[in-house]
Scaffold this motif. Sequence first.
Motif, PDB file in Angstrom:
ATOM      1  N   GLY A 187       4.068 -22.139 -23.330  1.00 43.85           N
ATOM      2  CA  GLY A 187       3.025 -21.161 -23.616  1.00 43.85           C
ATOM      3  C   GLY A 187       3.546 -19.950 -24.369  1.00 43.85           C
ATOM      4  N   VAL A 188       2.653 -18.985 -24.567  1.00 38.61           N
ATOM      5  CA  VAL A 188       3.019 -17.728 -25.222  1.00 38.61           C
ATOM      6  C   VAL A 188       3.242 -16.678 -24.137  1.00 38.61           C
ATOM      7  CG1 VAL A 188       2.293 -15.924 -26.831  1.00 38.61           C
ATOM      8  CG2 VAL A 188       1.703 -18.319 -27.289  1.00 38.61           C
ATOM      9  N   ASP A 189       4.510 -16.384 -23.865  1.00 39.75           N
ATOM     10  CA  ASP A 189       4.887 -15.379 -22.861  1.00 39.75           C
ATOM     11  C   ASP A 189       4.365 -15.744 -21.471  1.00 39.75           C
ATOM     12  OD1 ASP A 189       6.028 -14.028 -24.995  1.00 39.75           O
ATOM     13  OD2 ASP A 189       4.321 -12.710 -25.292  1.00 39.75           O
ATOM     14  N   THR A 190       4.419 -17.022 -21.128  1.00 46.06           N
ATOM     15  CA  THR A 190       3.863 -17.476 -19.857  1.00 46.06           C
ATOM     16  C   THR A 190       4.921 -17.981 -18.876  1.00 46.06           C
ATOM     17  OG1 THR A 190       3.486 -19.664 -20.831  1.00 46.06           O
ATOM     18  CG2 THR A 190       1.630 -18.116 -20.854  1.00 46.06           C
ATOM     19  N   GLY A 191       6.195 -17.954 -19.256  1.00 39.78           N
ATOM     20  CA  GLY A 191       7.229 -18.537 -18.419  1.00 39.78           C
ATOM     21  C   GLY A 191       7.547 -17.717 -17.182  1.00 39.78           C
ATOM     22  N   ALA A 192       8.349 -18.311 -16.302  1.00 45.90           N
ATOM     23  CA  ALA A 192       8.727 -17.657 -15.049  1.00 45.90           C
ATOM     24  C   ALA A 192       9.476 -16.358 -15.325  1.00 45.90           C
ATOM     25  CB  ALA A 192       9.600 -18.599 -14.224  1.00 45.90           C
ATOM     26  N   ILE A 193       9.100 -15.314 -14.609  1.00 44.29           N
ATOM     27  CA  ILE A 193       9.668 -13.980 -14.827  1.00 44.29           C
ATOM     28  C   ILE A 193      11.009 -13.862 -14.119  1.00 44.29           C
ATOM     29  CG2 ILE A 193       9.347 -11.528 -14.288  1.00 44.29           C
ATOM     30  CD1 ILE A 193       6.322 -12.005 -14.777  1.00 44.29           C
ATOM     31  N   VAL A 194      12.010 -13.393 -14.875  1.00 50.31           N
ATOM     32  CA  VAL A 194      13.350 -13.198 -14.333  1.00 50.31           C
ATOM     33  C   VAL A 194      13.528 -11.769 -13.828  1.00 50.31           C
ATOM     34  CG1 VAL A 194      15.824 -13.355 -14.812  1.00 50.31           C
ATOM     35  CG2 VAL A 194      14.228 -14.898 -15.984  1.00 50.31           C
ATOM     36  N   ALA A 195      13.089 -10.788 -14.628  1.00 51.82           N
ATOM     37  CA  ALA A 195      13.264  -9.377 -14.265  1.00 51.82           C
ATOM     38  C   ALA A 195      12.252  -8.531 -15.021  1.00 51.82           C
ATOM     39  CB  ALA A 195      14.682  -8.909 -14.589  1.00 51.82           C
ATOM     40  N   GLN A 196      11.932  -7.385 -14.452  1.00 50.65           N
ATOM     41  CA  GLN A 196      11.037  -6.424 -15.103  1.00 50.65           C
ATOM     42  C   GLN A 196      11.521  -5.005 -14.831  1.00 50.65           C
ATOM     43  OE1 GLN A 196       7.243  -7.942 -13.356  1.00 50.65           O
ATOM     44  NE2 GLN A 196       6.595  -8.244 -15.483  1.00 50.65           N
ATOM     45  N   CYS A 197      11.269  -4.118 -15.785  1.00 49.87           N
ATOM     46  CA  CYS A 197      11.530  -2.699 -15.583  1.00 49.87           C
ATOM     47  C   CYS A 197      10.299  -1.922 -16.041  1.00 49.87           C
ATOM     48  CB  CYS A 197      12.771  -2.235 -16.331  1.00 49.87           C
ATOM     49  SG  CYS A 197      12.767  -2.546 -18.113  1.00 49.87           S
ATOM     50  N   VAL A 198      10.040  -0.799 -15.390  1.00 50.09           N
ATOM     51  CA  VAL A 198       8.801  -0.043 -15.594  1.00 50.09           C
ATOM     52  C   VAL A 198       9.075   1.188 -16.452  1.00 50.09           C
ATOM     53  CG1 VAL A 198       6.984   1.271 -14.438  1.00 50.09           C
ATOM     54  CG2 VAL A 198       7.812  -0.873 -13.442  1.00 50.09           C
ATOM     55  N   VAL A 199       8.171   1.442 -17.395  1.00 53.53           N
ATOM     56  CA  VAL A 199       8.239   2.619 -18.263  1.00 53.53           C
ATOM     57  C   VAL A 199       6.904   3.343 -18.183  1.00 53.53           C
ATOM     58  CG1 VAL A 199       8.452   3.416 -20.655  1.00 53.53           C
ATOM     59  CG2 VAL A 199       9.885   1.521 -19.829  1.00 53.53           C
ATOM     60  N   PRO A 200       6.889   4.639 -17.798  1.00 58.52           N
ATOM     61  CA  PRO A 200       5.631   5.391 -17.765  1.00 58.52           C
ATOM     62  C   PRO A 200       5.046   5.543 -19.168  1.00 58.52           C
ATOM     63  CG  PRO A 200       7.368   6.520 -16.547  1.00 58.52           C
ATOM     64  CD  PRO A 200       8.031   5.439 -17.321  1.00 58.52           C
ATOM     65  N   VAL A 201       3.724   5.576 -19.243  1.00 53.46           N
ATOM     66  CA  VAL A 201       3.037   5.830 -20.507  1.00 53.46           C
ATOM     67  C   VAL A 201       2.597   7.286 -20.513  1.00 53.46           C
ATOM     68  CG1 VAL A 201       1.096   5.209 -21.984  1.00 53.46           C
ATOM     69  CG2 VAL A 201       2.235   3.438 -20.621  1.00 53.46           C
ATOM     70  N   ASP A 202       3.086   8.068 -21.470  1.00 48.30           N
ATOM     71  CA  ASP A 202       2.738   9.481 -21.566  1.00 48.30           C
ATOM     72  C   ASP A 202       1.415   9.666 -22.301  1.00 48.30           C
ATOM     73  OD1 ASP A 202       5.097  10.065 -20.288  1.00 48.30           O
ATOM     74  OD2 ASP A 202       6.203  10.506 -22.144  1.00 48.30           O
ATOM     75  N   ALA A 203       0.730  10.754 -22.002  1.00 46.69           N
ATOM     76  CA  ALA A 203      -0.582  11.006 -22.603  1.00 46.69           C
ATOM     77  C   ALA A 203      -0.512  11.127 -24.121  1.00 46.69           C
ATOM     78  CB  ALA A 203      -1.190  12.267 -21.999  1.00 46.69           C
ATOM     79  N   ASP A 204       0.619  11.621 -24.634  1.00 48.29           N
ATOM     80  CA  ASP A 204       0.739  11.815 -26.083  1.00 48.29           C
ATOM     81  C   ASP A 204       1.522  10.698 -26.770  1.00 48.29           C
ATOM     82  OD1 ASP A 204       3.182  12.416 -24.978  1.00 48.29           O
ATOM     83  OD2 ASP A 204       3.486  14.285 -26.095  1.00 48.29           O
ATOM     84  N   ASP A 205       1.729   9.582 -26.075  1.00 46.83           N
ATOM     85  CA  ASP A 205       2.477   8.475 -26.678  1.00 46.83           C
ATOM     86  C   ASP A 205       1.756   7.892 -27.884  1.00 46.83           C
ATOM     87  OD1 ASP A 205       5.022   7.834 -25.693  1.00 46.83           O
ATOM     88  OD2 ASP A 205       4.186   7.009 -23.835  1.00 46.83           O
ATOM     89  N   THR A 206       2.545   7.503 -28.867  1.00 42.47           N
ATOM     90  CA  THR A 206       2.084   6.654 -29.964  1.00 42.47           C
ATOM     91  C   THR A 206       2.728   5.274 -29.768  1.00 42.47           C
ATOM     92  OG1 THR A 206       3.955   7.192 -31.402  1.00 42.47           O
ATOM     93  CG2 THR A 206       2.025   8.654 -31.503  1.00 42.47           C
TER      94      THR A 206
END
Length: 208
Positions: free
Chosen positions: A151-170
Amino acid sequence: MTAPRVDDVPGVVVLVSGSGTLLQALIDAAADDAYGVRIAAVGADRDGIEALARAERAAIPTFVCRVADFATREEWDAALADRVAEHAPDLVVSAGFLKLVGVSFLARFGGRYVNSHNALLPAFPGMHGPRDALAYGVKVTGATLFLVDEGVDTGAIVAQCVVPVDADDTVDTLTERIKQAERPQLVDVVGRMVRQGFTVLNRKVLIP
């Protein structure tokens, strides 16, 4: 203590399509013998990209396998698998590789091919993870390392890291912050997968 022979150090093949910032993080890590993983080769789907130049500066073997050089996508897929197999990798890493592999490639490297995606899957798959996350208005996004399947980006997840989204992000600022978190995750987890091995059980990827 005698340094290990190159043949004794497990290796990865890294596939690239662009500037190679994720590749550079792996190159820098592998330059330290303590990392315990070597980059056996870097493969690309196009010529003249900075990622190939990065590999060449580090004296890493490179190869190019262009879709346009084959009569069908299936022939390209089989040829790509052959080129990767020449280097007998323990793991294949997609580091910004912009081509979907097919049946032939997955038959040989399925379960040993990882990709790093710039969103928290299963949310926002595809080519525009940061853009889609911004458009949806999420408060956090991040990066996902996963095992590639059909699939497209459907495989088993190995690891994840979180990044906050800022109000002024582009899209550009968010993309860059995701990369800053994505690079160390890729280096750490790929290293552990290769050195320690891993198993997959009911979509859970377990690294000892």
